[in-house]
Design an enzyme around this catalytic site. Structure first.
Site, PDB file in Angstrom:
ATOM      1  N   TYR A 162      39.325  42.045  41.824  1.00  0.00           N
ATOM      2  CA  TYR A 162      39.095  40.733  41.221  1.00  0.00           C
ATOM      3  C   TYR A 162      38.499  39.737  42.207  1.00  0.00           C
ATOM      4  O   TYR A 162      38.017  38.672  41.807  1.00  0.00           O
ATOM      5  CB  TYR A 162      40.435  40.183  40.719  1.00  0.00           C
ATOM      6  CG  TYR A 162      40.401  39.574  39.344  1.00  0.00           C
ATOM      7  CD1 TYR A 162      40.611  40.350  38.220  1.00  0.00           C
ATOM      8  CD2 TYR A 162      40.180  38.215  39.160  1.00  0.00           C
ATOM      9  CE1 TYR A 162      40.616  39.786  36.950  1.00  0.00           C
ATOM     10  CE2 TYR A 162      40.172  37.650  37.900  1.00  0.00           C
ATOM     11  CZ  TYR A 162      40.392  38.441  36.803  1.00  0.00           C
ATOM     12  OH  TYR A 162      40.387  37.880  35.556  1.00  0.00           O
ATOM     13  N   ASP A 309      45.878  40.482  34.922  1.00  0.00           N
ATOM     14  CA  ASP A 309      44.984  39.875  33.932  1.00  0.00           C
ATOM     15  C   ASP A 309      45.158  40.577  32.583  1.00  0.00           C
ATOM     16  O   ASP A 309      45.372  39.948  31.539  1.00  0.00           O
ATOM     17  CB  ASP A 309      43.545  39.973  34.447  1.00  0.00           C
ATOM     18  CG  ASP A 309      42.566  39.188  33.603  1.00  0.00           C
ATOM     19  OD1 ASP A 309      42.997  38.338  32.809  1.00  0.00           O
ATOM     20  OD2 ASP A 309      41.349  39.421  33.743  1.00  0.00           O
TER      21      ASP A 309
HETATM   22  O1  LIG Z   1      37.744  33.575  35.505  1.00  0.00           O
HETATM   23  C1  LIG Z   1      37.519  34.017  34.387  1.00  0.00           C
HETATM   24  O2  LIG Z   1      36.502  33.740  33.758  1.00  0.00           O
HETATM   25  C2  LIG Z   1      38.518  34.906  33.712  1.00  0.00           C
HETATM   26  C3  LIG Z   1      39.869  34.811  34.316  1.00  0.00           C
HETATM   27  C4  LIG Z   1      40.934  35.394  33.500  1.00  0.00           C
HETATM   28  O3  LIG Z   1      40.751  36.051  32.499  1.00  0.00           O
HETATM   29  C5  LIG Z   1      42.310  35.165  33.920  1.00  0.00           C
HETATM   30  O4  LIG Z   1      42.537  34.728  35.046  1.00  0.00           O
HETATM   31  O5  LIG Z   1      43.221  35.435  33.137  1.00  0.00           O
HETATM   32 MG   LIG Z   2      42.558  36.764  31.597  1.00  0.00          MG
END
Ligand SMILES: O=C(O)CCC(=O)C(=O)O
Ligand SMILES: [Mg+2]
Ligand SMILES: NC(=O)C1=CN([C@@H]2O[C@H](COP(=O)(O)OP(=O)(O)OC[C@H]3O[C@@H](n4cnc5c(N)ncnc54)[C@H](OP(=O)(O)O)[C@@H]3O)[C@@H](O)[C@H]2O)C=CC1
Length: 418
Positions: A162, A309
């Site tokens: 990530y 996530d």
């Molecule tokens: O940063 C994004 O666009 C997605 C992040 C995301 O889905 C989250 O942190 O839950």
């Molecule tokens: Mg998310």
């Protein structure tokens, strides 16, 4: 400090942070907020209104939040000009005022800017993403016993795939890394070495243990029965597998946990309550089916960034969806609260979506300030509005006899039920 575009309110005071990370909260703290892209324009005003009402109901005029708008995403580009998506002074304001809240920010898929949400977490080292998942009475759910889902996810927020360290297929960088892997590292498993993008997955002992420490401490402080390390360590041995090992190691060395029946599970006695806390682990795919079949076997979850996530949205679905799933990003001295959902662009500006996720994130924020009476007031308002079946479209479409409210009307219903 002097800001270029941020208007610092004159009548509020700054929250300060002590060496032990406890907060000194004045009666009228300045709190920076980012409205957010897409449905940010709908949910952020609803959140501000509900929080103001709760604080007023709880404390009259003796306390209030003095909101300070700071900019990120599309609004930052409007205010600062081309390509300024995350102004340095937004980060500076979050550092200076210590506690903030944000609406969702858009990340394009497959190209364009990298996630501003991830950038905020990385720049401010907000290493723990804390997402509680609980059911509110009356919320429609696809599972038969949604009340059995009561978990708090601690998602590592700074590392893993990530972090966005990756190179596009056929770029000189991707080719160089593939060459290095093949020629110097003896890697033979790259199935197609042409047209192949490369991503890197950093997972460290320090990053893992500071997250797991927060999760175990939370279990101790809140008398929770277990902490589960969720990983895919059978396949990714030195990243996800190491996360599991380092997690258990921390439980032993920092909290005095002992092996349970020869391991690998551990147990420790909660020093505050005398109750047992089981530290266990589960492989991520099995976990995803077990949270549907036996959710009551899980309580506090500690996991890596990408798993966290996916798990956040999957668990949110069990208790009503991401429209009502709150979250906090917490690091050393800075905390930014944010909804679990994104910008839902097809609904932007329609005054339609559920503001519950951001409102419950604000409830976490108000609790973080130690303003428990106001936080309880927000919870009471949300519970009351749902029990009265006065809800937004996402719940209404699944609830027989419910009254459909707009986003702003749901905020008013919450205030009415406080
Ligand atoms: O940063 C994004 O666009 C997605 C992040 C995301 O889905 C989250 O942190 O839950
Ligand atoms: Mg998310
Ligand atoms: N932390 C952040 O700022 C995040 C940002 N994002 C970004 O948001 C953008 C859109 O992402 P996407 O994948 O569509 O995910 P979203 O979370 O924005 O939306 C997906 C679906 O979830 C439901 N939903 C989302 N928010 C609400 C709400 N408040 N009330 C009711 N239902 C809601 C809607 O379902 P339905 O269609 O069934 O009504 C919506 O279509 C992307 O650019 C992504 O990167 C994504 C996640 C987090």
């Amino acid at each position: 400090m002097g800001y270029q575009k941020i208007k610092v309110p004159k009548d509020g005071d700054k929250i300060t942070v002590n060496a032990d990370l406890s907060l000194n909260v004045p009666n009228h703290p300045v709190i920076p907020y980012i409205e957010g892209d897409g449905i940010g324009i709908d949910v952020s005003p609803a959140m501000l209104k509900v929080v103001d009402a709760a604080v007023e109901k709880a404390y009259g005029s003796s306390r209030s939040i003095v909101w300070m708008e700071v900019f990120a995403g599309e609004k930052a580009v409007e205010v600062y000009g081309d390509d300024v998506w995350l102004p340095e002074e937004t980060l500076e304001a979050m550092r200076e005022y210590s506690v903030g809240i944000k609406g969702p920010l858009t990340t394009p898929v497959g190209g364009g800017i990298r996630s501003l949400n991830v950038a905020l977490r990385q720049e401010l080292d907000l290493y723990a993403c804390i997402r509680p998942v609980r059911w509110f009475k009356g919320v429609p759910s696809p599972v038969t016993a949604p009340e059995k889902t009561d978990m708090v996810i601690f998602r590592e927020n700074s590392e893993d795939i990530y972090a966005g360290i990756e190179w596009q297929a056929d770029s000189p960088e991707a080719k160089k890394i593939i060459r290095f892997l093949k020629e110097e590292m003896g890697v033979e498993k790259i199935r197609f070495d042409q047209g192949c993008g490369i991503g890197i997955k950093p997972v460290s002992k320090e990053g893992t243990q500071r997250l797991v420490r927060k999760a175990i401490q939370f279990a101790i402080d809140n008398d929770k029965p277990s902490v589960t390390l969720v990983h895919k360590g059978n396949i990714m041995k030195y990243t996800e597998g190491a996360f599991k090992e380092w997690g258990y190691e921390l439980a032993r060395e920092r909290f005095g946990a002992e092996l349970l029946d020869g391991g690998p599970w551990h147990k420790l006695v909660n020093p505050k309550t005398g109750n047992e806390i089981i530290i266990k682990d589960v492989i991520a795919d099995a976990f995803l089916q077990q949270i549907l079949m036996r959710p009551d076997e899980y309580s506090v979850i500690a996991t890596l960034n990408l798993n966290g996530d996916y798990i956040s949205d999957a668990l949110a679905a069990e208790v009503g969806g991401i429209g009502i799933a709150p979250g906090a990003n917490i690091g050393g001295s800075v905390a930014i609260f944010e909804a679990t959902h994104g910008t839902a662009p097809k609904y932007a500006g329609q005054d339609k979506v559920n503001p519950g996720s951001l409102i419950l994130s604000a409830e976490m924020m108000v609790r973080h300030l130690g303003w428990f009476e106001a936080a309880d007031m927000i919870l009471k308002g949300v519970e009351g509005a749902i029990e009265a079946k006065t809800v937004t479209y996402d719940f209404e479409r699944l609830m027989p006899d419910a009254t459909l409210l707009k986003c702003s009307e749901f905020a008013d219903a919450i205030i009415k039920n406080m």
